[in-house]
Design a protein around this motif. Sequence first.
Motif, PDB file in Angstrom:
ATOM      1  N   ALA A  89     -55.190  52.171  74.436  1.00 46.37           N
ATOM      2  CA  ALA A  89     -56.146  52.651  73.460  1.00 46.37           C
ATOM      3  C   ALA A  89     -58.035  51.319  74.767  1.00 46.37           C
ATOM      4  N   TRP A  90     -57.553  50.628  75.542  1.00 51.59           N
ATOM      5  CA  TRP A  90     -58.417  50.346  76.865  1.00 51.59           C
ATOM      6  C   TRP A  90     -58.534  51.160  77.863  1.00 51.59           C
ATOM      7  N   HIS A  91     -57.290  52.095  78.255  1.00 47.48           N
ATOM      8  CA  HIS A  91     -57.485  52.106  79.608  1.00 47.48           C
ATOM      9  C   HIS A  91     -56.490  54.027  79.410  1.00 47.48           C
ATOM     10  N   GLN A  92     -56.072  54.390  78.770  1.00 50.34           N
ATOM     11  CA  GLN A  92     -55.331  55.685  78.452  1.00 50.34           C
ATOM     12  C   GLN A  92     -54.268  55.987  79.549  1.00 50.34           C
ATOM     13  N   LEU A  93     -53.849  54.965  80.217  1.00 49.90           N
ATOM     14  CA  LEU A  93     -52.535  55.409  81.277  1.00 49.90           C
ATOM     15  C   LEU A  93     -51.427  55.632  80.961  1.00 49.90           C
ATOM     16  N   PHE A  94     -51.021  55.015  79.554  1.00 53.93           N
ATOM     17  CA  PHE A  94     -50.151  55.331  79.132  1.00 53.93           C
ATOM     18  C   PHE A  94     -50.171  56.752  78.416  1.00 53.93           C
ATOM     19  N   TRP A  95     -50.621  57.126  77.317  1.00 53.42           N
ATOM     20  CA  TRP A  95     -50.661  58.311  76.686  1.00 53.42           C
ATOM     21  C   TRP A  95     -52.776  58.139  76.618  1.00 53.42           C
ATOM     22  N   THR A  96     -53.086  59.906  77.579  1.00 54.48           N
ATOM     23  CA  THR A  96     -54.857  60.287  77.626  1.00 54.48           C
ATOM     24  C   THR A  96     -55.062  60.813  76.675  1.00 54.48           C
ATOM     25  N   ASN A  97     -54.267  61.599  75.731  1.00 53.60           N
ATOM     26  CA  ASN A  97     -54.978  62.062  73.901  1.00 53.60           C
ATOM     27  C   ASN A  97     -53.892  61.083  73.399  1.00 53.60           C
ATOM     28  N   VAL A  98     -54.383  61.523  71.879  1.00 54.57           N
ATOM     29  CA  VAL A  98     -53.429  61.533  70.782  1.00 54.57           C
ATOM     30  C   VAL A  98     -54.115  62.241  69.953  1.00 54.57           C
ATOM     31  N   TYR A  99     -53.273  63.347  69.288  1.00 55.85           N
ATOM     32  CA  TYR A  99     -53.729  63.719  68.435  1.00 55.85           C
ATOM     33  C   TYR A  99     -52.973  64.711  67.490  1.00 55.85           C
ATOM     34  N   ARG A 100     -53.793  65.206  66.138  1.00 59.43           N
ATOM     35  CA  ARG A 100     -52.360  65.804  65.576  1.00 59.43           C
ATOM     36  C   ARG A 100     -52.028  67.533  65.741  1.00 59.43           C
ATOM     37  N   GLY A 101     -51.271  67.972  66.458  1.00 59.53           N
ATOM     38  CA  GLY A 101     -51.727  69.262  67.054  1.00 59.53           C
ATOM     39  C   GLY A 101     -50.225  69.879  67.043  1.00 59.53           C
ATOM     40  N   THR A 102     -48.729  68.965  66.763  1.00 56.71           N
ATOM     41  CA  THR A 102     -47.714  69.721  67.213  1.00 56.71           C
ATOM     42  C   THR A 102     -47.559  70.285  65.576  1.00 56.71           C
ATOM     43  N   LEU A 103     -46.891  71.143  65.195  1.00 55.26           N
ATOM     44  CA  LEU A 103     -46.427  72.070  64.034  1.00 55.26           C
ATOM     45  C   LEU A 103     -45.470  72.335  63.220  1.00 55.26           C
ATOM     46  N   PHE A 104     -45.015  71.351  62.984  1.00 56.08           N
ATOM     47  CA  PHE A 104     -43.352  70.899  62.257  1.00 56.08           C
ATOM     48  C   PHE A 104     -43.005  70.475  61.421  1.00 56.08           C
TER      49      PHE A 104
END
Length: 197
Positions: A89-104
């Motif tokens: 959450a402080w640097h976004q080096l591991f994941w740049t964005n997290v969102y609900r976007g994949t339909l399954f």
Amino acid sequence: DIRREYLWFVLVMAATATWVTFSICFIILPYPYAFYAANLSYLGIIAMPILLLRFALKFSGSRAAGSFLATWAVWLIPSLSVLLMLTNAWHQLFWTNVYRGTLFAGNFILTLEFGPWYWVHTIYSYAIILVAIVILVYTTYKRKMHNILLLLPLGIALPLGTSMMFIFGTTHIDYTPVMLSFSCVAFGWAITSGFYS
């Protein structure tokens, strides 16, 4: 069985179980619990390649198993990966964005966009797994363990293949946990076929 490679085998399976269990939670839990499940699944994902390498080295009887490199230095990048993932959450080096976007299965699940350190972790992990496969294939061939010569590396290669399909965008859902069930069968068959004899 008290031989040391057995301990590393158990640790590989424990990391795999962590990966699979929390990957299931990641899919079925609502946000933000799904994100916590993703973090917990990555603890297994990050540790499993190193534990697999340790298992391969112990099984092969290599003197390198006790070296500083194989014992401690190999954990440097995985340790940094865990640290960066937990503080993302402080640097976004591991994941740049997290969102609900994949339909399954009719529901939107979390999508985690890969950051720069994620690629460092992934390349490193794949390299470690490939080294472990080579060691295991060579050892089983050298010991004339023909009944498990193909089954064991296949049990590693199939989840590796589905992981690569997910990482490189061929599929939006990571089916690696499903393929890991085959790996457990392959490893179990190897053991019951005299793996430790």
